[in-house]
Enzyme design. Structure first.
Site, PDB file in Angstrom:
ATOM      1  N   ARG A   1      65.187  36.831  -4.880  1.00  0.00           N
ATOM      2  CA  ARG A   1      65.127  37.433  -6.216  1.00  0.00           C
ATOM      3  C   ARG A   1      64.689  38.881  -6.064  1.00  0.00           C
ATOM      4  NH1 ARG A   1      67.446  33.339  -6.842  1.00  0.00           N
ATOM      5  NH2 ARG A   1      67.130  31.664  -8.371  1.00  0.00           N
TER       6      ARG A   1
ATOM      7  N   ASP B   1      65.602  20.304  -4.446  1.00  0.00           N
ATOM      8  CA  ASP B   1      66.100  21.582  -4.939  1.00  0.00           C
ATOM      9  C   ASP B   1      66.464  21.503  -6.424  1.00  0.00           C
ATOM     10  OD1 ASP B   1      66.711  24.218  -4.805  1.00  0.00           O
ATOM     11  OD2 ASP B   1      68.378  24.009  -3.397  1.00  0.00           O
ATOM     12  N   ARG B   2      66.398  22.640  -7.100  1.00  0.00           N
ATOM     13  CA  ARG B   2      66.870  22.759  -8.485  1.00  0.00           C
ATOM     14  C   ARG B   2      68.388  22.558  -8.481  1.00  0.00           C
ATOM     15  NH1 ARG B   2      65.731  28.563 -11.130  1.00  0.00           N
ATOM     16  NH2 ARG B   2      63.809  27.648 -11.895  1.00  0.00           N
TER      17      ARG B   2
ATOM     18  N   LYS C   1      72.741  33.004 -22.262  1.00  0.00           N
ATOM     19  CA  LYS C   1      72.450  34.450 -22.297  1.00  0.00           C
ATOM     20  C   LYS C   1      73.756  35.242 -22.198  1.00  0.00           C
ATOM     21  CE  LYS C   1      69.000  36.454 -22.239  1.00  0.00           C
ATOM     22  NZ  LYS C   1      68.164  36.988 -23.360  1.00  0.00           N
TER      23      LYS C   1
ATOM     24  N   THR D   1      69.828  39.548 -18.846  1.00  0.00           N
ATOM     25  CA  THR D   1      69.285  39.196 -17.530  1.00  0.00           C
ATOM     26  C   THR D   1      70.330  39.331 -16.429  1.00  0.00           C
ATOM     27  OG1 THR D   1      68.631  37.232 -16.240  1.00  0.00           O
ATOM     28  CG2 THR D   1      69.747  36.806 -18.281  1.00  0.00           C
ATOM     29  N   ASP D   2      69.855  39.555 -15.210  1.00  0.00           N
ATOM     30  CA  ASP D   2      70.778  39.601 -14.056  1.00  0.00           C
ATOM     31  C   ASP D   2      71.450  38.254 -13.815  1.00  0.00           C
ATOM     32  OD1 ASP D   2      68.573  38.199 -13.000  1.00  0.00           O
ATOM     33  OD2 ASP D   2      68.320  39.501 -11.253  1.00  0.00           O
ATOM     34  N   GLU D   3      70.877  37.186 -14.419  1.00  0.00           N
ATOM     35  CA  GLU D   3      71.426  35.852 -14.152  1.00  0.00           C
ATOM     36  C   GLU D   3      72.805  35.657 -14.773  1.00  0.00           C
ATOM     37  OE1 GLU D   3      68.564  32.672 -14.271  1.00  0.00           O
ATOM     38  OE2 GLU D   3      66.923  34.074 -13.956  1.00  0.00           O
TER      39      GLU D   3
ATOM     40  N   ILE E   1      64.434  33.730 -35.607  1.00  0.00           N
ATOM     41  CA  ILE E   1      65.532  34.716 -35.617  1.00  0.00           C
ATOM     42  C   ILE E   1      66.806  34.128 -36.246  1.00  0.00           C
ATOM     43  CG2 ILE E   1      64.745  36.143 -33.678  1.00  0.00           C
ATOM     44  CD1 ILE E   1      66.755  34.556 -31.902  1.00  0.00           C
TER      45      ILE E   1
ATOM     46  N   TYR F   1      70.751  28.071 -19.014  1.00  0.00           N
ATOM     47  CA  TYR F   1      70.049  29.271 -19.494  1.00  0.00           C
ATOM     48  C   TYR F   1      70.941  30.499 -19.397  1.00  0.00           C
ATOM     49  CZ  TYR F   1      67.219  33.511 -18.958  1.00  0.00           C
ATOM     50  OH  TYR F   1      66.736  34.799 -19.064  1.00  0.00           O
ATOM     51  N   SER F   2      71.469  30.760 -18.197  1.00  0.00           N
ATOM     52  CA  SER F   2      72.219  32.006 -18.020  1.00  0.00           C
ATOM     53  C   SER F   2      73.549  31.973 -18.774  1.00  0.00           C
ATOM     54  CB  SER F   2      72.428  32.319 -16.540  1.00  0.00           C
ATOM     55  OG  SER F   2      73.017  31.238 -15.857  1.00  0.00           O
TER      56      SER F   2
HETATM   57  P1  NAD Z   1      59.165  34.230 -22.971  1.00  0.00           P
HETATM   58  O1  NAD Z   1      59.681  32.819 -22.900  1.00  0.00           O
HETATM   59  O2  NAD Z   1      57.838  34.551 -22.383  1.00  0.00           O
HETATM   60  O3  NAD Z   1      59.101  34.672 -24.505  1.00  0.00           O
HETATM   61  C1  NAD Z   1      60.101  34.362 -25.437  1.00  0.00           C
HETATM   62  C2  NAD Z   1      59.544  34.646 -26.837  1.00  0.00           C
HETATM   63  O4  NAD Z   1      60.597  34.407 -27.798  1.00  0.00           O
HETATM   64  C3  NAD Z   1      58.377  33.726 -27.228  1.00  0.00           C
HETATM   65  O5  NAD Z   1      57.347  34.494 -27.806  1.00  0.00           O
HETATM   66  C4  NAD Z   1      58.990  32.774 -28.235  1.00  0.00           C
HETATM   67  O6  NAD Z   1      58.056  32.288 -29.189  1.00  0.00           O
HETATM   68  C5  NAD Z   1      60.054  33.648 -28.881  1.00  0.00           C
HETATM   69  N1  NAD Z   1      61.155  32.869 -29.459  1.00  0.00           N
HETATM   70  C6  NAD Z   1      61.906  31.900 -28.856  1.00  0.00           C
HETATM   71  N2  NAD Z   1      62.800  31.404 -29.722  1.00  0.00           N
HETATM   72  C7  NAD Z   1      62.637  32.079 -30.889  1.00  0.00           C
HETATM   73  C8  NAD Z   1      63.274  32.008 -32.159  1.00  0.00           C
HETATM   74  N3  NAD Z   1      64.260  31.136 -32.396  1.00  0.00           N
HETATM   75  N4  NAD Z   1      62.868  32.845 -33.141  1.00  0.00           N
HETATM   76  C9  NAD Z   1      61.850  33.729 -32.907  1.00  0.00           C
HETATM   77  N5  NAD Z   1      61.202  33.851 -31.726  1.00  0.00           N
HETATM   78  C10 NAD Z   1      61.597  33.015 -30.736  1.00  0.00           C
HETATM   79  O7  NAD Z   1      60.323  35.114 -22.371  1.00  0.00           O
HETATM   80  P2  NAD Z   1      60.250  36.443 -21.472  1.00  0.00           P
HETATM   81  O8  NAD Z   1      60.127  36.050 -20.062  1.00  0.00           O
HETATM   82  O9  NAD Z   1      59.288  37.388 -22.092  1.00  0.00           O
HETATM   83  O10 NAD Z   1      61.735  36.991 -21.682  1.00  0.00           O
HETATM   84  C11 NAD Z   1      62.038  37.842 -22.782  1.00  0.00           C
HETATM   85  C12 NAD Z   1      63.511  38.193 -22.735  1.00  0.00           C
HETATM   86  O11 NAD Z   1      63.794  38.844 -21.498  1.00  0.00           O
HETATM   87  C13 NAD Z   1      64.448  36.990 -22.796  1.00  0.00           C
HETATM   88  O12 NAD Z   1      65.563  37.338 -23.576  1.00  0.00           O
HETATM   89  C14 NAD Z   1      64.836  36.754 -21.344  1.00  0.00           C
HETATM   90  O13 NAD Z   1      66.124  36.144 -21.261  1.00  0.00           O
HETATM   91  C15 NAD Z   1      64.852  38.181 -20.825  1.00  0.00           C
HETATM   92  N6  NAD Z   1      64.591  38.337 -19.380  1.00  0.00           N
HETATM   93  C16 NAD Z   1      63.507  37.740 -18.799  1.00  0.00           C
HETATM   94  C17 NAD Z   1      63.263  37.936 -17.445  1.00  0.00           C
HETATM   95  C18 NAD Z   1      62.065  37.316 -16.757  1.00  0.00           C
HETATM   96  O14 NAD Z   1      61.977  37.346 -15.534  1.00  0.00           O
HETATM   97  N7  NAD Z   1      61.105  36.764 -17.482  1.00  0.00           N
HETATM   98  C19 NAD Z   1      64.119  38.729 -16.681  1.00  0.00           C
HETATM   99  C20 NAD Z   1      65.224  39.330 -17.313  1.00  0.00           C
HETATM  100  C21 NAD Z   1      65.439  39.127 -18.669  1.00  0.00           C
HETATM  101  P1  TYD Z   2      61.825  31.186 -11.878  1.00  0.00           P
HETATM  102  O1  TYD Z   2      60.515  31.893 -11.952  1.00  0.00           O
HETATM  103  O2  TYD Z   2      61.988  29.907 -12.634  1.00  0.00           O
HETATM  104  O3  TYD Z   2      62.942  32.246 -12.271  1.00  0.00           O
HETATM  105  P2  TYD Z   2      64.573  32.132 -12.176  1.00  0.00           P
HETATM  106  O4  TYD Z   2      64.948  30.735 -11.960  1.00  0.00           O
HETATM  107  O5  TYD Z   2      64.958  32.603 -13.544  1.00  0.00           O
HETATM  108  O6  TYD Z   2      64.963  33.044 -11.063  1.00  0.00           O
HETATM  109  O7  TYD Z   2      62.144  30.861 -10.345  1.00  0.00           O
HETATM  110  C1  TYD Z   2      62.214  31.900  -9.387  1.00  0.00           C
HETATM  111  C2  TYD Z   2      62.622  31.290  -8.068  1.00  0.00           C
HETATM  112  O8  TYD Z   2      61.564  30.431  -7.597  1.00  0.00           O
HETATM  113  C3  TYD Z   2      63.851  30.398  -8.152  1.00  0.00           C
HETATM  114  O9  TYD Z   2      64.564  30.510  -6.913  1.00  0.00           O
HETATM  115  C4  TYD Z   2      63.279  28.993  -8.286  1.00  0.00           C
HETATM  116  C5  TYD Z   2      62.013  29.070  -7.462  1.00  0.00           C
HETATM  117  N1  TYD Z   2      60.874  28.227  -7.901  1.00  0.00           N
HETATM  118  C6  TYD Z   2      60.200  27.423  -6.945  1.00  0.00           C
HETATM  119  O10 TYD Z   2      60.570  27.375  -5.766  1.00  0.00           O
HETATM  120  N2  TYD Z   2      59.117  26.706  -7.376  1.00  0.00           N
HETATM  121  C7  TYD Z   2      58.677  26.720  -8.674  1.00  0.00           C
HETATM  122  O11 TYD Z   2      57.695  26.022  -9.016  1.00  0.00           O
HETATM  123  C8  TYD Z   2      59.375  27.540  -9.622  1.00  0.00           C
HETATM  124  C9  TYD Z   2      58.929  27.591 -11.061  1.00  0.00           C
HETATM  125  C10 TYD Z   2      60.464  28.283  -9.181  1.00  0.00           C
END
Ligand code: NAD
Ligand code: TYD
Length: 349
Positions: free
Chosen positions: A215, A278-279, A155, A127-129, A64, A151-152
């Site tokens: 969450r 913890d993270r 975003k 994202t909500d984050e 991108i 990350y957040s």
């Molecule tokens: P994911 O990590 O599974 O997928 C990300 C995709 O983006 C991958 O296919 C990767 O190859 C592609 N990508 C990364 N960098 C790129 C680049 N520079 N150019 C082109 N492609 C690239 O992510 P996901 O969980 O499907 O999340 C998708 C979107 O939704 C993200 O923007 C994330 O922030 C947002 N989101 C995710 C969640 C969740 O719980 N997973 C919740 C809310 C919002």
């Molecule tokens: P995650 O799936 O990484 O999503 P996010 O951090 O974006 O919310 O984690 C969800 C929650 O679970 C978060 O509170 C961290 C916790 N977690 C664990 O306790 N163990 C694990 O192995 C992972 C990946 C997450």
């Protein structure tokens, strides 16, 4: 129904939510769909295998941040849905540099091309984050961003650039802010796929800290339908929360609740849960108010117990999909299990 389109450009369409969105869009809308994805560790062509021969579907491998390529693809599309991102908080703690490059520079590259090529509507998947954690109550769209992880923060930076393009250049933009999403094709580094696949393999499941973090778990189909709704009917310049609103209904789920539900479904003992350090900067609770999106006619369809059971079943049946991925995810899993042990972490780098 508001806007309609001919050709969607979907970035990150080989990832978890993006690929689910592509499947649903091709099944329910008459549009052509072009996926732009550079196939990072999280991108997987297997996620798109069942649509690869559809004449309305095209896959382009590319970044991108490649302005020339993005410009060319944007000239042929009338709508962009931007999923592509580095999406895992734990990886952003290990090294956030790629998060900034992909989230901020990537989003800016897409916005500039969208403006130059005059696309009808640009949708940013956020994202909500970006709201940071909330001790009580819910986050609403007008709340100030207060992200707490690399990350957040990246975003949130991307969201601000999107807003700036709407204000400065008059680009029609909409933003969705989804909560923690689960379902098929989620890379086995996030909580639910880690838990389900470890449980299936008889391996311990790492619980960060006390496991009492909350969450708002949203099934990927409901998330994709919310994005579709905003794409068609969202007001220009506006953001929309997409969450299951479990908290509002009084059903807030801690990580421990969710993990025990997974173990119950698989008939496994709770002593598979392994408490680890913890993270750092761990957000305690996310909760969204989604009245704005519900006013557009959207609602969740899949209750958590139903969505979870289907998801567990999918992973149980699709070892062919996740087993090859677990090797790469292994390093992150090792890191996660050892959050509390700085010496081991330093040695592993
Ligand atoms: P994911 O990590 O599974 O997928 C990300 C995709 O983006 C991958 O296919 C990767 O190859 C592609 N990508 C990364 N960098 C790129 C680049 N520079 N150019 C082109 N492609 C690239 O992510 P996901 O969980 O499907 O999340 C998708 C979107 O939704 C993200 O923007 C994330 O922030 C947002 N989101 C995710 C969640 C969740 O719980 N997973 C919740 C809310 C919002
Ligand atoms: P995650 O799936 O990484 O999503 P996010 O951090 O974006 O919310 O984690 C969800 C929650 O679970 C978060 O509170 C961290 C916790 N977690 C664990 O306790 N163990 C694990 O192995 C992972 C990946 C997450």
């Amino acid at each position: 129904m508001g806007r309609t389109f001919k050709r969607l450009l979907v970035t990150g369409g080989a990832g978890f939510i993006g690929s689910n969105f592509v499947h649903r869009t091709l099944a329910r809308r008459p549009y052509e769909v072009v996926v732009l994805d550079n196939l990072t560790y999280a991108g997987n062509l297997a996620n798109l295998a069942s649509v690869s021969s559809d004449s309305r579907f095209t896959f382009v491998q590319g970044d991108i941040r490649d302005a020339e390529l993005v410009d060319k693809l944007m000239a042929e599309a009338d709508q962009v849905v931007h999923f592509a991102a580095e999406s895992h908080v734990d990886r952003s703690i290990m090294d956030g540099s790629n998060f900034a490059r992909t989230q901020v520079v990537g989003t800016l590259t897409l916005l500039e091309a969208a403006r130059q090529q005059g696309v009808t509507c640009y949708l940013q998947v956020s994202t909500d984050e970006v709201y940071g954690h909330v001790e009580d109550g819910v986050s609403r769209e007008d709340d100030a961003p207060a992200p707490r992880s690399p990350y957040s923060a990246t975003k949130a930076g991307a969201d601000l650039v999107v807003n700036a393009y709407h204000i400065t250049h008059g680009l029609t933009t909409v933003v969705t802010r989804g909560s923690n999403t689960y379902g098929p094709h989620q890379y086995p580094e996030k909580l639910l796929p880690v838990a389900i696949t470890n449980a299936l393999d008889g391996k311990p499941i790492p619980v960060y800290g006390d496991g009492m973090q909350v969450r708002d778990w949203l099934h990927v189909d409901d998330h994709c339908d919310g994005i579709d709704r905003v794409l068609h009917d969202g007001a220009p310049g506006e953001a929309y929360n997409i969450g299951a609103e479990h908290e509002g209904l009084g059903h807030g789920r801690t990580n421990l609740d969710v993990l025990r539900a997974v173990l119950d479904l698989l008939g496994k003992p709770y002593d598979m849960l392994q408490f680890v350090g913890d993270r750092p900067g761990h957000d305690r609770r996310y909760a969204l108010g989604c009245e704005k999106l519900r006013a557009l006619g959207w609602q969740t369809v899949l209750p958590f117990p139903v969505g979870l059971e289907r998801t567990v079943q999918w992973y149980a049946e699709r070892r062919d999909w996740w087993e090859p991925l677990k090797q790469d995810a292994g390093y992150v899993a090792y890191y996660n299990r050892n959050y509390g042990d700085r010496e081991k972490l330093a040695a592993a780098r």
